[in-house]
Design a protein around this motif. Structure first.
Motif, PDB file in Angstrom:
ATOM      1  N   SER A   1      -0.670 -13.075  62.179  1.00 18.32           N
ATOM      2  CA  SER A   1       0.699 -12.600  62.119  1.00 18.32           C
ATOM      3  C   SER A   1       0.539 -11.392  63.869  1.00 18.32           C
ATOM      4  CB  SER A   1       1.387 -12.168  61.583  1.00 18.32           C
ATOM      5  OG  SER A   1       0.982 -10.857  60.620  1.00 18.32           O
ATOM      6  N   ALA A   2       1.627 -10.866  64.098  1.00 19.45           N
ATOM      7  CA  ALA A   2       1.942  -9.635  64.803  1.00 19.45           C
ATOM      8  C   ALA A   2       1.605  -8.767  64.171  1.00 19.45           C
ATOM      9  CB  ALA A   2       3.229  -9.723  65.302  1.00 19.45           C
ATOM     10  N   SER A   3       1.100  -8.683  63.274  1.00 14.18           N
ATOM     11  CA  SER A   3       0.738  -7.083  62.747  1.00 14.18           C
ATOM     12  C   SER A   3      -0.317  -7.203  61.998  1.00 14.18           C
ATOM     13  CB  SER A   3       1.879  -7.082  61.219  1.00 14.18           C
ATOM     14  OG  SER A   3       1.776  -8.013  59.950  1.00 14.18           O
ATOM     15  N   GLY A   4      -1.212  -8.326  62.213  1.00  9.50           N
ATOM     16  CA  GLY A   4      -2.541  -8.583  62.637  1.00  9.50           C
ATOM     17  C   GLY A   4      -2.855  -8.829  60.809  1.00  9.50           C
ATOM     18  N   ALA A   5      -2.201  -9.204  60.080  1.00  8.85           N
ATOM     19  CA  ALA A   5      -2.124 -10.098  58.754  1.00  8.85           C
ATOM     20  C   ALA A   5      -2.601 -11.661  58.587  1.00  8.85           C
ATOM     21  CB  ALA A   5      -0.314 -10.040  57.488  1.00  8.85           C
ATOM     22  N   ALA A   6      -3.463 -11.964  58.089  1.00 11.63           N
ATOM     23  CA  ALA A   6      -3.783 -13.477  57.993  1.00 11.63           C
ATOM     24  C   ALA A   6      -2.614 -14.537  56.789  1.00 11.63           C
ATOM     25  CB  ALA A   6      -4.603 -13.102  57.014  1.00 11.63           C
ATOM     26  N   ILE A   7      -2.399 -15.317  58.193  1.00  9.70           N
ATOM     27  CA  ILE A   7      -1.589 -16.109  57.836  1.00  9.70           C
ATOM     28  C   ILE A   7      -2.389 -17.833  57.933  1.00  9.70           C
ATOM     29  CG2 ILE A   7       0.411 -14.832  58.664  1.00  9.70           C
ATOM     30  CD1 ILE A   7       1.032 -16.256  60.637  1.00  9.70           C
ATOM     31  N   ALA A   8      -1.462 -18.707  57.593  1.00  6.06           N
ATOM     32  CA  ALA A   8      -2.423 -19.993  58.038  1.00  6.06           C
ATOM     33  C   ALA A   8      -1.292 -20.897  57.773  1.00  6.06           C
ATOM     34  CB  ALA A   8      -3.072 -20.818  56.276  1.00  6.06           C
ATOM     35  N   LEU A   9      -1.941 -21.589  59.327  1.00  2.00           N
ATOM     36  CA  LEU A   9      -1.254 -23.166  59.564  1.00  2.00           C
ATOM     37  C   LEU A   9      -0.528 -24.400  59.066  1.00  2.00           C
ATOM     38  CD1 LEU A   9       1.333 -24.119  61.309  1.00  2.00           C
ATOM     39  CD2 LEU A   9      -0.253 -24.115  63.280  1.00  2.00           C
ATOM     40  N   ARG A  10      -0.171 -25.160  58.071  1.00  2.00           N
ATOM     41  CA  ARG A  10      -0.933 -26.120  57.514  1.00  2.00           C
ATOM     42  C   ARG A  10       0.309 -27.497  57.998  1.00  2.00           C
ATOM     43  NH1 ARG A  10       1.611 -26.312  52.078  1.00  2.00           N
ATOM     44  NH2 ARG A  10       3.564 -27.318  52.642  1.00  2.00           N
ATOM     45  N   ARG A  11      -0.088 -28.640  58.785  1.00  2.00           N
ATOM     46  CA  ARG A  11       0.256 -29.483  60.071  1.00  2.00           C
ATOM     47  C   ARG A  11       0.103 -30.747  59.181  1.00  2.00           C
ATOM     48  NH1 ARG A  11      -0.886 -29.657  66.210  1.00  2.00           N
ATOM     49  NH2 ARG A  11      -1.124 -31.963  64.906  1.00  2.00           N
ATOM     50  N   ARG A  12       1.116 -31.105  58.483  1.00  2.00           N
ATOM     51  CA  ARG A  12       1.110 -32.715  57.868  1.00  2.00           C
ATOM     52  C   ARG A  12       2.126 -33.310  58.933  1.00  2.00           C
ATOM     53  NH1 ARG A  12       3.164 -32.295  52.442  1.00  2.00           N
ATOM     54  NH2 ARG A  12       1.100 -31.059  51.920  1.00  2.00           N
ATOM     55  N   GLN A  13       1.546 -34.762  59.234  1.00  2.00           N
ATOM     56  CA  GLN A  13       1.890 -35.121  60.031  1.00  2.00           C
ATOM     57  C   GLN A  13       2.448 -36.271  58.814  1.00  2.00           C
ATOM     58  OE1 GLN A  13       0.792 -36.824  63.604  1.00  2.00           O
ATOM     59  NE2 GLN A  13       1.721 -38.698  63.869  1.00  2.00           N
ATOM     60  N   HIS A  14       3.801 -36.937  58.586  1.00  2.00           N
ATOM     61  CA  HIS A  14       4.117 -38.300  57.945  1.00  2.00           C
ATOM     62  C   HIS A  14       4.183 -39.527  58.703  1.00  2.00           C
ATOM     63  CE1 HIS A  14       5.324 -35.115  54.413  1.00  2.00           C
ATOM     64  NE2 HIS A  14       5.811 -34.168  55.812  1.00  2.00           N
ATOM     65  N   SER A  15       4.793 -39.439  59.726  1.00  2.00           N
ATOM     66  CA  SER A  15       4.855 -40.383  60.709  1.00  2.00           C
ATOM     67  C   SER A  15       5.192 -40.018  62.258  1.00  2.00           C
ATOM     68  CB  SER A  15       6.278 -41.525  60.235  1.00  2.00           C
ATOM     69  OG  SER A  15       7.552 -40.718  60.918  1.00  2.00           O
ATOM     70  N   ALA A  16       4.236 -41.193  63.428  1.00  2.63           N
ATOM     71  CA  ALA A  16       4.809 -40.751  64.257  1.00  2.63           C
ATOM     72  C   ALA A  16       6.047 -39.405  64.795  1.00  2.63           C
ATOM     73  CB  ALA A  16       4.801 -41.397  65.323  1.00  2.63           C
ATOM     74  N   SER A  17       7.394 -39.526  64.286  1.00  3.82           N
ATOM     75  CA  SER A  17       8.446 -39.277  64.717  1.00  3.82           C
ATOM     76  C   SER A  17       8.547 -38.674  63.124  1.00  3.82           C
ATOM     77  CB  SER A  17       9.118 -39.928  65.366  1.00  3.82           C
ATOM     78  OG  SER A  17      10.507 -40.804  63.870  1.00  3.82           O
ATOM     79  N   CYS A  18       7.843 -37.436  62.550  1.00  2.58           N
ATOM     80  CA  CYS A  18       7.713 -36.364  61.762  1.00  2.58           C
ATOM     81  C   CYS A  18       6.923 -35.946  61.563  1.00  2.58           C
ATOM     82  CB  CYS A  18       8.676 -37.449  60.278  1.00  2.58           C
ATOM     83  SG  CYS A  18       8.583 -36.724  58.778  1.00  2.58           S
ATOM     84  N   ARG A  19       7.168 -34.613  61.774  1.00  4.41           N
ATOM     85  CA  ARG A  19       6.188 -33.532  61.187  1.00  4.41           C
ATOM     86  C   ARG A  19       6.741 -32.214  60.289  1.00  4.41           C
ATOM     87  NH1 ARG A  19       3.228 -33.916  66.867  1.00  4.41           N
ATOM     88  NH2 ARG A  19       2.525 -35.910  66.490  1.00  4.41           N
ATOM     89  N   GLU A  20       5.072 -31.542  59.777  1.00  5.98           N
ATOM     90  CA  GLU A  20       5.858 -31.184  58.826  1.00  5.98           C
ATOM     91  C   GLU A  20       5.082 -29.403  59.115  1.00  5.98           C
ATOM     92  OE1 GLU A  20       6.850 -29.325  54.650  1.00  5.98           O
ATOM     93  OE2 GLU A  20       6.222 -31.015  54.436  1.00  5.98           O
ATOM     94  N   LEU A  21       5.509 -28.959  59.420  1.00 10.44           N
ATOM     95  CA  LEU A  21       4.592 -27.658  59.609  1.00 10.44           C
ATOM     96  C   LEU A  21       4.678 -26.291  58.579  1.00 10.44           C
ATOM     97  CD1 LEU A  21       5.549 -27.980  63.456  1.00 10.44           C
ATOM     98  CD2 LEU A  21       2.922 -28.184  62.649  1.00 10.44           C
TER      99      LEU A  21
END
Length: 190
Positions: free
Chosen positions: A8-28
């Motif tokens: 993060s901007a403060s230096g804390a560890a964060i995780a980005l989870r990407r899930r693609q449900h279909s070609a036109s639908c994504r969850e981030l």
């Protein structure tokens, strides 16, 4: 589903989870670090030790009761209204964008923006305390002026991911927005 680690901007560890449900639908989803028991214990101990010191000086048991009560109420307020564990963005090309914040208490806050109102998703920058901070935001189209922007909706306000993480989210959003822009043109040609 893929998960990548960022800061993060403060230096804390964060995780980005990407899930693609279909070609036109994504969850981030950006997950922040969980509440640390050590810091919670230290804050609680400091308040209770100060209350005990006041109790010894004043010989009033209401001081101890008030300290316990204030600590518990403060903790409940912090967990329910302040501490966000996860911020997610669900982009559905044909419908819109759903922004969800999940608090440590389990409470969720959800906002939905119709795709017809979305002009673009951009990475913006701000100067804060001698630092440049980047943030992702949705530009909402002005109904009166098709070239104008009526509102800017910032995303990931609690986790504040750094630029490398924001670029990943930005690219995913732009892929879906580009599909939406080219879809009506291809149907008009037929």
């Amino acid at each position: 589903m893929e998960e990548r680690r960022f800061r993060s901007a403060s230096g804390a560890a964060i995780a980005l989870r990407r899930r693609q449900h279909s070609a036109s639908c994504r969850e981030l989803a950006v997950r922040c670090p969980r509440l640390q028991l050590r810091s919670l214990s230290a804050a609680t101990s400091a308040v209770w030790l100060a209350a005990y010191g006041l109790f010894v000086l004043s010989q009033n048991s209401m001081v101890l009761s008030a300290a316990i009560f204030i600590t518990l109420i403060g903790l409940i307020i912090y967990l329910h209204f302040v501490k966000i564990d996860q911020e997610s963005l669900l982009v559905i090309g044909s419908l819109g964008i759903q922004v969800t914040s999940s608090y440590a208490s389990g409470k969720e806050s959800t906002t939905f923006i119709e795709m017809g109102r979305v002009k673009d998703v951009v990475i913006n920058e701000a100067i804060h305390m001698q630092k440049v901070i980047y943030y992702l935001c949705i530009l909402l189209q002005d109904p009166g002026d098709p070239q104008g922007v009526s509102e800017v909706v910032p995303l990931f306000q609690s986790s504040k991911p750094r630029l490398d993480c924001l670029i990943e989210v930005y690219k995913s959003c732009q892929e879906i927005l580009e599909q939406r822009k080219t879809a009506p043109q291809s149907s008009e040609i037929k």
